[in-house]
Design a protein around this motif. Structure first.
Motif, PDB file in Angstrom:
ATOM      1  N   GLU A   1       3.985   2.475  -0.954  1.00 34.13           N
ATOM      2  CA  GLU A   1       5.086   1.833  -0.217  1.00 34.13           C
ATOM      3  C   GLU A   1       6.322   2.734  -0.270  1.00 34.13           C
ATOM      4  O   GLU A   1       7.321   2.414  -0.912  1.00 34.13           O
ATOM      5  CB  GLU A   1       5.403   0.445  -0.784  1.00 34.13           C
TER       6      GLU A   1
ATOM      7  N   GLN B   1       8.563   3.398   1.889  1.00 36.73           N
ATOM      8  CA  GLN B   1       9.728   2.713   2.442  1.00 36.73           C
ATOM      9  C   GLN B   1       9.494   1.214   2.320  1.00 36.73           C
ATOM     10  O   GLN B   1       8.348   0.746   2.356  1.00 36.73           O
ATOM     11  CB  GLN B   1       9.931   3.083   3.915  1.00 36.73           C
ATOM     12  N   ARG B   2      10.554   0.463   2.158  1.00 35.22           N
ATOM     13  CA  ARG B   2      10.389  -0.976   1.952  1.00 35.22           C
ATOM     14  C   ARG B   2       9.619  -1.616   3.103  1.00 35.22           C
ATOM     15  O   ARG B   2       9.970  -1.483   4.279  1.00 35.22           O
ATOM     16  CB  ARG B   2      11.744  -1.660   1.801  1.00 35.22           C
ATOM     17  N   GLY B   3       8.515  -2.250   2.739  1.00 33.07           N
ATOM     18  CA  GLY B   3       7.698  -2.948   3.721  1.00 33.07           C
ATOM     19  C   GLY B   3       6.828  -2.050   4.573  1.00 33.07           C
ATOM     20  O   GLY B   3       6.093  -2.532   5.445  1.00 33.07           O
ATOM     21  N   VAL B   4       6.877  -0.736   4.335  1.00 30.23           N
ATOM     22  CA  VAL B   4       6.061   0.223   5.092  1.00 30.23           C
ATOM     23  C   VAL B   4       5.019   0.798   4.131  1.00 30.23           C
ATOM     24  O   VAL B   4       5.367   1.516   3.186  1.00 30.23           O
ATOM     25  CB  VAL B   4       6.925   1.352   5.693  1.00 30.23           C
TER      26      VAL B   4
ATOM     27  N   ASP C   1       1.542   2.914   3.055  1.00 32.28           N
ATOM     28  CA  ASP C   1       0.792   4.122   3.392  1.00 32.28           C
ATOM     29  C   ASP C   1      -0.349   4.260   2.384  1.00 32.28           C
ATOM     30  O   ASP C   1      -0.116   4.528   1.207  1.00 32.28           O
ATOM     31  CB  ASP C   1       1.709   5.347   3.332  1.00 32.28           C
TER      32      ASP C   1
ATOM     33  N   ASN D   1       0.072  -6.906  -0.749  1.00 32.59           N
ATOM     34  CA  ASN D   1      -0.402  -5.969   0.275  1.00 32.59           C
ATOM     35  C   ASN D   1      -1.386  -4.949  -0.291  1.00 32.59           C
ATOM     36  O   ASN D   1      -2.445  -4.703   0.302  1.00 32.59           O
ATOM     37  CB  ASN D   1       0.788  -5.255   0.913  1.00 32.59           C
TER      38      ASN D   1
END
Length: 361
Positions: free
Chosen positions: A92, A94-97, A99, A152
């Protein structure tokens, strides 16, 4: 199982192998003989499996480009742990992104090589993304961030990993809680929260706490013993305790390792040796390699003596790819294979311990 006669046989074999190694006489791995003169035709994984356990090695993504290394990893071992590819900074950034490129690469490699995967790690005080560490969060905000991350990541790898190091290195040496971002903002309840969220995301995966310097009976391992006992009493899902076992010859063998493993097993959780390596002050010599081999044999024996010790993972299997020299200046030679992917005496000690246990089973 760990009889004096057996330990003597392993140590004698290690001394002989050490001398041969230093003289350049080590034979090819497939032709090396056991202490009983038999050819070592079974891998560490095959022997461990005969005892109902696994034997694995960690791997980091760049190492997969070393095809000789990757091929041997797939042949010798039955399990792997991503060294970095599943940590927060990677999954993660970036916040909420999210990979999953690095983690998926290792999972796909493991699937092709028929290796099972331990997930590592859902939360840790190191290798966090800057957006998380530089932010100013309320308790509710950070709980929401932590829940979202765990949910997630665990859902993405549901059915692909058999265990997760949910919370990694959450205690200080004196048995107090580490003052990480989660503890300082949320308080100690973040541990139970993380375990519950991981269980909700994957009802079948094994959930572990994991740390170093917990192999001996002392304040740090005692704190984990108390914590796990309380978590179970509170109905929090906790399935295992991971003892990393980053050991060093100069500090002595961990006190009462087998008894420590047993007391956690008696709590009703599995125990795993999760990140085993045994470093030494360089240069190596016959005596150090023999002592290292003896220690590897002792760690293996200690796990084999406790039914709920489910497996052993070395933190990389070869000195060619080891984190030790870059972190501990002047130290190294910590793993069972040398830089040329040749067996060291440590390999012989592990193999002999597993073989003896497999025969008894």
């Amino acid at each position: 199982m760990n009889t004096p006669a057996r330990r003597s046989r392993v140590r004698s074999a290690a001394l002989a192998a050490s001398a041969a190694l230093l003289l350049g006489l080590a034979v090819a791995p497939a032709a090396q003989a056991g202490t009983d003169g038999a050819k070592r035709t079974k891998t560490l994984h095959e022997l461990a499996r005969e005892t109902g356990r696994y034997f694995g090695s960690a791997v980091d993504n760049p190492e997969l480009a070393d095809t000789e290394f990757a091929d041997l990893l797939g042949k010798e071992f039955g399990q792997t742990t991503p060294g970095n590819g599943m940590k927060w900074y990677a999954t993660e950034p970036q916040r909420g992104v999210f990979d999953y490129t690095a983690g998926d690469e290792i999972v796909n490699y493991a699937k092709a090589e028929h290796l099972k995967v331990r997930g590592h790690t859902l939360l840790w005080h190191n290798q966090l993304p800057s957006w998380l560490t530089s932010g100013t969060w309320t308790k509710d905000e950070l709980r929401s961030i932590l829940k979202n991350h765990i949910t997630n990541v665990v859902k993405h790898y549901r059915g692909k990993v058999f265990a997760w190091d949910v919370a990694n290195e959450i205690m200080n040496e004196d048995g107090t809680y580490r003052q990480n971002i989660f503890y300082k903002t949320i308080g100690p309840s973040y541990i139970a929260d993380a375990l519950r969220w991981a269980r909700a995301a994957d009802p079948h995966v094994k959930l572990y706490l994991n740390d170093y310097n917990v192999e001996a009976i002392g304040p740090k391992s005692g704190a984990y013993y108390t914590l796990i006992k309380q978590l179970k009493a509170d109905g929090v899902p906790i399935d295992g305790f991971g003892m990393q076992a980053h050991l060093a010859l100069q500090y002595g063998f961990p006190d009462r390792l087998q008894q420590n493993i047993q007391r956690f097993a008696d709590l009703g959780v599995d125990v795993a040796i999760t990140e085993l390596d045994i470093r030494m002050i360089l240069p190596s010599d016959t005596a150090k390699l023999a002592e290292q081999a003896d220690w590897y044999g002792k760690v293996t024996d200690a796990c084999l003596a406790v039914r709920r010790c489910v497996g052993i993972t070395v933190w990389g299997y070869t000195d060619r790819h080891s984190w030790i020299p870059s972190v501990f200046q002047g130290e190294g030679a910590a793993l069972p294979w040398d830089e040329n992917l040749q067996h060291k005496p440590a390999y012989d000690a592990i193999h002999d311990a597993l073989a003896a246990a497999a025969q008894e089973d």
